[in-house]
Design a protein around this motif. Structure first.
Motif, PDB file in Angstrom:
ATOM      1  N   ASP A  53       4.619   7.218   9.938  1.00  0.00           N
ATOM      2  CA  ASP A  53       4.263   7.208   8.405  1.00  0.00           C
ATOM      3  C   ASP A  53       3.218   6.522   7.931  1.00  0.00           C
ATOM      4  O   ASP A  53       2.983   5.548   8.131  1.00  0.00           O
ATOM      5  CB  ASP A  53       5.597   6.284   7.931  1.00  0.00           C
ATOM      6  N   ARG A  54       2.194   7.386   7.410  1.00  0.00           N
ATOM      7  CA  ARG A  54       0.712   7.092   7.352  1.00  0.00           C
ATOM      8  C   ARG A  54       0.556   7.108   5.566  1.00  0.00           C
ATOM      9  O   ARG A  54      -0.395   7.099   5.194  1.00  0.00           O
ATOM     10  CB  ARG A  54      -0.124   7.913   7.971  1.00  0.00           C
ATOM     11  N   ARG A  55       1.613   7.268   5.003  1.00  0.00           N
ATOM     12  CA  ARG A  55       1.692   7.075   3.505  1.00  0.00           C
ATOM     13  C   ARG A  55       0.973   5.721   3.136  1.00  0.00           C
ATOM     14  O   ARG A  55       1.105   4.840   3.614  1.00  0.00           O
ATOM     15  CB  ARG A  55       2.924   7.295   2.836  1.00  0.00           C
ATOM     16  N   SER A  56      -0.188   5.937   2.183  1.00  0.00           N
ATOM     17  CA  SER A  56      -0.889   4.817   1.774  1.00  0.00           C
ATOM     18  C   SER A  56      -1.795   5.144   0.535  1.00  0.00           C
ATOM     19  O   SER A  56      -2.321   6.001   0.573  1.00  0.00           O
ATOM     20  CB  SER A  56      -1.864   4.294   2.877  1.00  0.00           C
ATOM     21  N   THR A  57      -1.582   4.195  -0.377  1.00  0.00           N
ATOM     22  CA  THR A  57      -2.552   4.340  -1.662  1.00  0.00           C
ATOM     23  C   THR A  57      -3.867   4.182  -1.244  1.00  0.00           C
ATOM     24  O   THR A  57      -4.813   4.265  -2.170  1.00  0.00           O
ATOM     25  CB  THR A  57      -1.972   3.356  -2.782  1.00  0.00           C
TER      26      THR A  57
ATOM     27  N   TYR B 261      -1.742   1.816   7.212  1.00  0.00           N
ATOM     28  CA  TYR B 261      -0.440   2.404   6.921  1.00  0.00           C
ATOM     29  C   TYR B 261       0.501   1.795   7.730  1.00  0.00           C
ATOM     30  O   TYR B 261       0.292   0.651   8.585  1.00  0.00           O
ATOM     31  CB  TYR B 261      -0.651   4.043   7.723  1.00  0.00           C
ATOM     32  N   HIS B 262       1.972   2.319   7.587  1.00  0.00           N
ATOM     33  CA  HIS B 262       3.018   1.600   8.255  1.00  0.00           C
ATOM     34  C   HIS B 262       3.149   1.870   9.600  1.00  0.00           C
ATOM     35  O   HIS B 262       3.341   1.091  10.324  1.00  0.00           O
ATOM     36  CB  HIS B 262       4.457   1.991   7.422  1.00  0.00           C
TER      37      HIS B 262
ATOM     38  N   PRO C 283      -5.862   4.288   2.319  1.00  0.00           N
ATOM     39  CA  PRO C 283      -5.811   4.545   3.788  1.00  0.00           C
ATOM     40  C   PRO C 283      -6.942   3.699   4.744  1.00  0.00           C
ATOM     41  O   PRO C 283      -6.449   3.515   5.979  1.00  0.00           O
ATOM     42  CB  PRO C 283      -6.262   6.085   3.884  1.00  0.00           C
TER      43      PRO C 283
ATOM     44  N   TYR D 246       0.631  -1.202   0.326  1.00  0.00           N
ATOM     45  CA  TYR D 246       0.003   0.163  -0.115  1.00  0.00           C
ATOM     46  C   TYR D 246       0.904   1.281   0.013  1.00  0.00           C
ATOM     47  O   TYR D 246       0.013   2.564  -0.198  1.00  0.00           O
ATOM     48  CB  TYR D 246      -0.974   0.182   1.447  1.00  0.00           C
ATOM     49  N   GLN D 247       2.214   1.116   0.191  1.00  0.00           N
ATOM     50  CA  GLN D 247       3.071   2.290   0.491  1.00  0.00           C
ATOM     51  C   GLN D 247       3.650   2.939  -0.751  1.00  0.00           C
ATOM     52  O   GLN D 247       4.464   2.391  -1.294  1.00  0.00           O
ATOM     53  CB  GLN D 247       4.155   1.920   1.593  1.00  0.00           C
ATOM     54  N   PRO D 248       3.346   4.326  -1.107  1.00  0.00           N
ATOM     55  CA  PRO D 248       4.034   4.844  -2.133  1.00  0.00           C
ATOM     56  C   PRO D 248       5.584   4.686  -1.916  1.00  0.00           C
ATOM     57  O   PRO D 248       6.164   4.705  -0.688  1.00  0.00           O
ATOM     58  CB  PRO D 248       3.482   6.326  -2.196  1.00  0.00           C
ATOM     59  N   PRO D 249       6.261   4.508  -2.827  1.00  0.00           N
ATOM     60  CA  PRO D 249       5.881   5.134  -4.422  1.00  0.00           C
ATOM     61  C   PRO D 249       5.199   3.565  -5.031  1.00  0.00           C
ATOM     62  O   PRO D 249       5.134   3.718  -6.382  1.00  0.00           O
ATOM     63  CB  PRO D 249       7.284   5.240  -5.001  1.00  0.00           C
TER      64      PRO D 249
END
Length: 266
Positions: free
Chosen positions: A75-79, A70-71, A81, A37-40
């Protein structure tokens, strides 16, 4: 199924994959992604289009009871959420690709919520879309004939299976799938479990983001059926996304797994 003309101009149905009834899930090696789920990394459905056949999401329960992906808190980056927004596109993709290899869906429970995750997975992927633990009978995984276009859900972070999801176990009655992340130091374990009929996941990349080509080569050579990488550009030997497992004697042959025709609904 495909249609083929016979000598007298009539048609007969021939199997697109005639060995599907004897090739089992654990006879096949596929590539996957870590923290899918995590960019990039691109959205999950695009990874599936690219040939990824294992996805992983980390799930956290929120104060309102919702399940976020999210991770870490830092670090909540997610494609996608939310867990539902991850699983919805996976369902749509599977329903449109019913001749694809089964997709391993690994869900890490980061906050002790196995029942909620199990319920969410069953709601998002109902009925035949899930390959359930009770389909592994006598330690034998089901065949491709029974599992194409379906998801194999694996819950990690808990010691026990839920109603619909596998969990990592190397021995005992729940043993069907396990993890040995280091394909170099744990190569012996991987080989032992694969030869015993388990599905093994290993990781082509370490926890750091340093690219190690030797480790990537070892991951594929280990025979682990799932080889996870941190990027979606990693390919198995021969530049493929899937192949017959190199460690498992089986009827599997090149051409038995997927062809371009499996990218359309059948």
């Amino acid at each position: 199924m495909l249609l083929a003309a016979c000598q007298h101009g009539s048609t007969r149905r021939v199997e697109e994959f005639p060995r599907d009834g004897v090739i089992r899930i654990n006879d096949v090696q596929v590539r996957g992604t870590h923290n899918s789920y995590q960019p990039p990394l691109p959205p999950l459905e695009r990874q599936l289009d690219e040939g990824i056949r294992q996805l992983e999401v980390d799930v956290w329960v929120q104060p309102d009871g919702s399940l976020a992906v999210y991770h870490s808190t830092a670090d909540r980056r997610s494609t996608c959420p939310a867990l539902d927004s991850c699983l919805g596109p996976v369902r749509t993709w599977l329903e449109g690709h019913r001749r694809s290899l089964p997709v391993f869906l690994i869900v890490e429970d980061k906050a002790g919520s196995p029942s909620a995750i199990d319920a969410a997975v069953q709601a998002a992927l109902p009925g035949r879309l899930l390959v359930r633990p009770d389909e592994v009978v006598g330690g034998r995984w089901p065949t491709l004939a029974a599992t194409r276009g379906r998801a194999v859900p694996v819950l990690i972070g808990t010691a026990s299976r839920t109603a619909a999801m596998f969990t990592y176990a190397s021995s005992g009655p729940q043993a069907a799938i396990t993890s040995r992340p280091d394909p170099v130091a744990q190569a012996g374990d991987v080989a032992t479990f694969v030869k015993a009929g388990l599905v093994v996941r290993t990781q082509a990349d370490p926890d750091t983001f340093v690219l190690d080509e030797k480790r990537r080569e070892a991951a594929a050579a280990s025979g682990a059926q799932i080889v996870s990488a941190r990027d979606d550009g990693y390919l198995l030997p021969g530049g493929v996304s899937w192949r017959c497992d190199p460690l498992v004697p089986s009827p599997c042959r090149a051409g038995d797994l997927e062809t371009p025709s499996t990218t359309t609904t059948s």
